[in-house]
Motif scaffolding. Sequence first.
Motif, PDB file in Angstrom:
ATOM      1  N   ILE A  95     -90.073 -16.515  -1.300  1.00  0.00           N
ATOM      2  CA  ILE A  95     -91.524 -16.659  -1.307  1.00  0.00           C
ATOM      3  C   ILE A  95     -91.945 -17.391  -0.031  1.00  0.00           C
ATOM      4  CG2 ILE A  95     -93.502 -17.564  -2.623  1.00  0.00           C
ATOM      5  CD1 ILE A  95     -91.871 -15.765  -4.405  1.00  0.00           C
ATOM      6  N   ALA A  96     -93.113 -17.075   0.489  1.00  0.00           N
ATOM      7  CA  ALA A  96     -93.632 -17.762   1.676  1.00  0.00           C
ATOM      8  C   ALA A  96     -93.819 -19.251   1.375  1.00  0.00           C
ATOM      9  CB  ALA A  96     -94.949 -17.141   2.119  1.00  0.00           C
ATOM     10  N   SER A  97     -93.344 -20.110   2.265  1.00  0.00           N
ATOM     11  CA  SER A  97     -93.351 -21.570   2.043  1.00  0.00           C
ATOM     12  C   SER A  97     -94.735 -22.151   1.826  1.00  0.00           C
ATOM     13  CB  SER A  97     -92.683 -22.301   3.207  1.00  0.00           C
ATOM     14  OG  SER A  97     -91.294 -22.183   3.119  1.00  0.00           O
ATOM     15  N   HIS A  98     -95.723 -21.676   2.538  1.00  0.00           N
ATOM     16  CA  HIS A  98     -97.052 -22.277   2.404  1.00  0.00           C
ATOM     17  C   HIS A  98     -97.561 -22.177   0.962  1.00  0.00           C
ATOM     18  CE1 HIS A  98     -99.600 -18.647   2.067  1.00  0.00           C
ATOM     19  NE2 HIS A  98     -98.656 -18.074   2.816  1.00  0.00           N
ATOM     20  N   LEU A  99     -97.109 -21.183   0.208  1.00  0.00           N
ATOM     21  CA  LEU A  99     -97.562 -21.016  -1.173  1.00  0.00           C
ATOM     22  C   LEU A  99     -97.076 -22.139  -2.087  1.00  0.00           C
ATOM     23  CD1 LEU A  99     -97.037 -17.171  -1.550  1.00  0.00           C
ATOM     24  CD2 LEU A  99     -99.218 -18.389  -1.350  1.00  0.00           C
ATOM     25  N   LEU A 100     -95.926 -22.705  -1.750  1.00  0.00           N
ATOM     26  CA  LEU A 100     -95.387 -23.795  -2.568  1.00  0.00           C
ATOM     27  C   LEU A 100     -96.330 -24.989  -2.556  1.00  0.00           C
ATOM     28  CD1 LEU A 100     -92.994 -24.751  -4.299  1.00  0.00           C
ATOM     29  CD2 LEU A 100     -91.892 -25.539  -2.204  1.00  0.00           C
ATOM     30  N   PHE A 101     -97.032 -25.177  -1.452  1.00  0.00           N
ATOM     31  CA  PHE A 101     -97.936 -26.320  -1.313  1.00  0.00           C
ATOM     32  C   PHE A 101     -99.402 -25.935  -1.563  1.00  0.00           C
ATOM     33  CE2 PHE A 101     -94.230 -26.806   1.448  1.00  0.00           C
ATOM     34  CZ  PHE A 101     -93.640 -27.892   0.828  1.00  0.00           C
ATOM     35  N   ASP A 102     -99.763 -24.688  -1.207  1.00  0.00           N
ATOM     36  CA  ASP A 102    -101.158 -24.255  -1.352  1.00  0.00           C
ATOM     37  C   ASP A 102    -101.500 -23.789  -2.768  1.00  0.00           C
ATOM     38  OD1 ASP A 102    -101.286 -24.765   1.323  1.00  0.00           O
ATOM     39  OD2 ASP A 102    -101.265 -22.662   1.955  1.00  0.00           O
ATOM     40  N   GLU A 103    -100.540 -23.293  -3.476  1.00  0.00           N
ATOM     41  CA  GLU A 103    -100.762 -22.757  -4.824  1.00  0.00           C
ATOM     42  C   GLU A 103     -99.988 -23.604  -5.835  1.00  0.00           C
ATOM     43  OE1 GLU A 103    -102.802 -20.369  -5.618  1.00  0.00           O
ATOM     44  OE2 GLU A 103    -103.232 -19.498  -3.649  1.00  0.00           O
ATOM     45  N   ARG A 104    -100.615 -24.614  -6.359  1.00  0.00           N
ATOM     46  CA  ARG A 104     -99.954 -25.521  -7.316  1.00  0.00           C
ATOM     47  C   ARG A 104     -99.403 -24.781  -8.529  1.00  0.00           C
ATOM     48  NH1 ARG A 104     -98.364 -30.177  -5.189  1.00  0.00           N
ATOM     49  NH2 ARG A 104     -99.997 -31.116  -3.954  1.00  0.00           N
ATOM     50  N   GLN A 105    -100.022 -23.665  -8.855  1.00  0.00           N
ATOM     51  CA  GLN A 105     -99.585 -22.897 -10.021  1.00  0.00           C
ATOM     52  C   GLN A 105     -98.132 -22.428  -9.871  1.00  0.00           C
ATOM     53  OE1 GLN A 105    -102.191 -19.666 -11.006  1.00  0.00           O
ATOM     54  NE2 GLN A 105    -101.082 -19.171 -12.873  1.00  0.00           N
ATOM     55  N   ILE A 106     -97.691 -22.179  -8.651  1.00  0.00           N
ATOM     56  CA  ILE A 106     -96.310 -21.751  -8.419  1.00  0.00           C
ATOM     57  C   ILE A 106     -95.343 -22.839  -8.872  1.00  0.00           C
ATOM     58  CG2 ILE A 106     -94.581 -21.283  -6.627  1.00  0.00           C
ATOM     59  CD1 ILE A 106     -96.502 -19.426  -5.322  1.00  0.00           C
ATOM     60  N   GLN A 107     -95.643 -24.085  -8.588  1.00  0.00           N
ATOM     61  CA  GLN A 107     -94.778 -25.177  -9.043  1.00  0.00           C
ATOM     62  C   GLN A 107     -94.691 -25.191 -10.570  1.00  0.00           C
ATOM     63  OE1 GLN A 107     -95.830 -28.924  -7.204  1.00  0.00           O
ATOM     64  NE2 GLN A 107     -96.092 -27.953  -5.198  1.00  0.00           N
ATOM     65  N   ASN A 108     -95.815 -24.941 -11.237  1.00  0.00           N
ATOM     66  CA  ASN A 108     -95.812 -24.881 -12.703  1.00  0.00           C
ATOM     67  C   ASN A 108     -94.986 -23.707 -13.215  1.00  0.00           C
ATOM     68  OD1 ASN A 108     -97.472 -27.138 -12.845  1.00  0.00           O
ATOM     69  ND2 ASN A 108     -99.353 -25.918 -12.918  1.00  0.00           N
ATOM     70  N   ILE A 109     -95.104 -22.570 -12.559  1.00  0.00           N
ATOM     71  CA  ILE A 109     -94.327 -21.381 -12.950  1.00  0.00           C
ATOM     72  C   ILE A 109     -92.834 -21.676 -12.841  1.00  0.00           C
ATOM     73  CG2 ILE A 109     -93.735 -19.013 -12.273  1.00  0.00           C
ATOM     74  CD1 ILE A 109     -96.732 -18.700 -11.459  1.00  0.00           C
ATOM     75  N   ILE A 110     -92.429 -22.300 -11.743  1.00  0.00           N
ATOM     76  CA  ILE A 110     -91.019 -22.627 -11.529  1.00  0.00           C
ATOM     77  C   ILE A 110     -90.538 -23.571 -12.629  1.00  0.00           C
ATOM     78  CG2 ILE A 110     -89.391 -23.801  -9.984  1.00  0.00           C
ATOM     79  CD1 ILE A 110     -91.207 -22.785  -7.639  1.00  0.00           C
ATOM     80  N   LYS A 111     -91.310 -24.596 -12.901  1.00  0.00           N
ATOM     81  CA  LYS A 111     -90.941 -25.582 -13.912  1.00  0.00           C
ATOM     82  C   LYS A 111     -90.877 -24.965 -15.314  1.00  0.00           C
ATOM     83  CE  LYS A 111     -92.186 -30.241 -15.386  1.00  0.00           C
ATOM     84  NZ  LYS A 111     -93.128 -31.339 -15.182  1.00  0.00           N
ATOM     85  N   GLU A 112     -91.898 -24.209 -15.686  1.00  0.00           N
ATOM     86  CA  GLU A 112     -91.963 -23.615 -17.028  1.00  0.00           C
ATOM     87  C   GLU A 112     -90.882 -22.571 -17.265  1.00  0.00           C
ATOM     88  OE1 GLU A 112     -95.981 -22.195 -17.308  1.00  0.00           O
ATOM     89  OE2 GLU A 112     -96.802 -24.244 -17.297  1.00  0.00           O
ATOM     90  N   SER A 113     -90.456 -21.900 -16.212  1.00  0.00           N
ATOM     91  CA  SER A 113     -89.427 -20.857 -16.357  1.00  0.00           C
ATOM     92  C   SER A 113     -88.008 -21.415 -16.226  1.00  0.00           C
ATOM     93  CB  SER A 113     -89.635 -19.766 -15.312  1.00  0.00           C
ATOM     94  OG  SER A 113     -89.366 -20.272 -14.022  1.00  0.00           O
ATOM     95  N   HIS A 114     -87.900 -22.713 -15.965  1.00  0.00           N
ATOM     96  CA  HIS A 114     -86.595 -23.366 -15.776  1.00  0.00           C
ATOM     97  C   HIS A 114     -85.835 -22.753 -14.593  1.00  0.00           C
ATOM     98  CE1 HIS A 114     -87.238 -25.580 -19.453  1.00  0.00           C
ATOM     99  NE2 HIS A 114     -87.508 -24.439 -20.068  1.00  0.00           N
ATOM    100  N   ALA A 115     -86.585 -22.332 -13.584  1.00  0.00           N
ATOM    101  CA  ALA A 115     -85.986 -21.829 -12.352  1.00  0.00           C
ATOM    102  C   ALA A 115     -85.696 -23.018 -11.436  1.00  0.00           C
ATOM    103  CB  ALA A 115     -86.934 -20.850 -11.665  1.00  0.00           C
ATOM    104  N   GLN A 116     -84.958 -22.764 -10.376  1.00  0.00           N
ATOM    105  CA  GLN A 116     -84.618 -23.822  -9.428  1.00  0.00           C
ATOM    106  C   GLN A 116     -84.909 -23.353  -8.007  1.00  0.00           C
ATOM    107  OE1 GLN A 116     -80.440 -24.282 -10.335  1.00  0.00           O
ATOM    108  NE2 GLN A 116     -80.855 -26.124 -11.528  1.00  0.00           N
TER     109      GLN A 116
END
Length: 175
Positions: A95-116
Amino acid sequence: MEETKTYTISIYTENSVGLLNRISGIFVKRHINIESINVSESEIDHVMRFIIVVHTTETWVKNIVGQIEKQIDVIRAYYHGDEEIIYLQTGLFKIASHLLFDERQIQNIIKESHAQIVTVSREFFVITKSGRKEEIEALYEALKPFGIMQFVRTGRVSVSKAEMEISSLLKAFIH
């Protein structure tokens, strides 16, 4: 009419050139699609293990396993229904790096899906998710609206709940 379902075929073989082609030919002749395939070393030195996933009837899978065992380099083949094994797959998402910081929802998706998150660079970050095919597909669908630069999913890996007598079978050959 016999019910079709998902079967996992485990094939223990010598490591020989051309065997994958011969095994896949058995499926082609019967017009049975291979859903996934994984080949790796097994728990036995110098023995490879193919894990092939198919969706077919038990009659067909028995027939296929019988044909596979006739191959010269095949030591033993087994088949199991999903309820008889423990299995998973792994997916990698770039995934494009800027999305990790610009789209907070991505952090929630990662956490909720137990991804790393396995790596982060200026241009991209990579997420890994292990689990059932459906779990990886759900993460894919959740990330898709944000843009996935690359995606790959492994074939199924599995172990049977019941003991497979392959180790004792091979010990009998050695001694």
